[in-house]
Design an enzyme around this catalytic site. Structure first.
Site, PDB file in Angstrom:
ATOM      1  N   GLN A  78      36.338  18.049  43.819  1.00 24.39           N
ATOM      2  CA  GLN A  78      36.629  17.682  42.816  1.00 24.39           C
ATOM      3  C   GLN A  78      37.250  18.912  42.059  1.00 24.39           C
ATOM      4  OE1 GLN A  78      33.849  15.897  40.219  1.00 24.39           O
ATOM      5  NE2 GLN A  78      34.979  15.980  38.510  1.00 24.39           N
ATOM      6  N   PHE A  79      38.683  18.835  42.063  1.00 22.53           N
ATOM      7  CA  PHE A  79      39.184  20.231  41.740  1.00 22.53           C
ATOM      8  C   PHE A  79      38.998  20.370  40.208  1.00 22.53           C
ATOM      9  CE2 PHE A  79      42.439  17.455  40.353  1.00 22.53           C
ATOM     10  CZ  PHE A  79      43.452  17.974  39.406  1.00 22.53           C
ATOM     11  N   THR A  80      38.654  19.428  39.422  1.00 23.88           N
ATOM     12  CA  THR A  80      38.716  19.485  37.908  1.00 23.88           C
ATOM     13  C   THR A  80      37.484  20.485  37.637  1.00 23.88           C
ATOM     14  OG1 THR A  80      37.341  17.582  37.666  1.00 23.88           O
ATOM     15  CG2 THR A  80      39.627  17.313  37.385  1.00 23.88           C
TER      16      THR A  80
END
Length: 147
Positions: A78-80
C-alpha cells in the site's frame, strides 16, 4: 519502511473478483516502502511485525506475538502509507520509493516472512479489495527508518 498492522480474526484480498490471499486469525499488514529503504529495513520490519505483542494472553493483556500464537499473516502493498499529508488537501507521494524499488523490496519482505510464518499476499500494483474482521479493534503503525 512502514507496516500498518491489524489484529484480525480473518482477512482476504481479491483482485478482479478473484481471491488472491486469505488468512484466519493473525495479522493483516499493509506495507509502504519509502525512498532510502533497503533489505536491512525489510528484515528489521519483519522482525518487528512478528515479535510485536498484540494478542491477548490468558489474563487478557496484549503480551503475545504472532509467532507466540501460531497465527497467519496477510501482507498487502500500500504505497499510500508513504504519503506526506502535512499540508494542503492532497497527499504528496515524493517520499514513496519508485515502483520498481518498492516492488523489489516488497517481494524481499514477503520472502523473509514466508520463511517464518504462513503468509498470504496481495498483488503489487493491482487494484485490490481487502476485507477483514478486525479483532479488538487493534491497529498499530510500525515504522523502521534507514540507518
Amino acid at each position: 519502511m512502514i507496516a500498518l498492522v491489524q489484529r484480525v480474526a480473518e482477512a482476504r484480498v481479491s483482485v478482479g473478483g478473484d481471491s488472491v490471499g486469505a488468512i484466519g486469525r493473525g495479522i493483516l499488514a499493509l506495507i509502504g516502502v519509502e525512498r532510502g529503504d533497503g533489505e536491512a529495513e525489510a528484515q528489521r520490519l519483519v522482525d518487528k511485525v512478528l515479535a510485536y505483542r498484540i494478542f491477548p494472553d490468558a489474563a487478557g493483556k496484549m503480551n503475545l506475538s504472532l509467532l507466540d500464537i501460531g497465527g497467519e499473516l496477510l501482507v498487502v502493498p500500500q504505497f499510500t502509507l508513504a504519503a506526506d499529508t502535512n499540508s494542503g488537501t492532497r497527499a504528496s507521494f515524493s517520499a514513496a520509493a519508485a515502483p520498481p524499488d518498492a516492488e523489489r523490496l516488497f517481494s524481499c519482505l514477503v520472502e523473509i516472512f514466508k520463511k517464518k510464518v504462513r503468509t498470504a499476499t496481495g498483488r503489487f500494483g493491482a487494484e485490490m479489495k481487502v476485507s477483514l474482521v478486525n479483532d479488538g479493534p487493534v491497529t498499530f503503525w510500525l515504522r523502521v527508518e534507514p540507518r
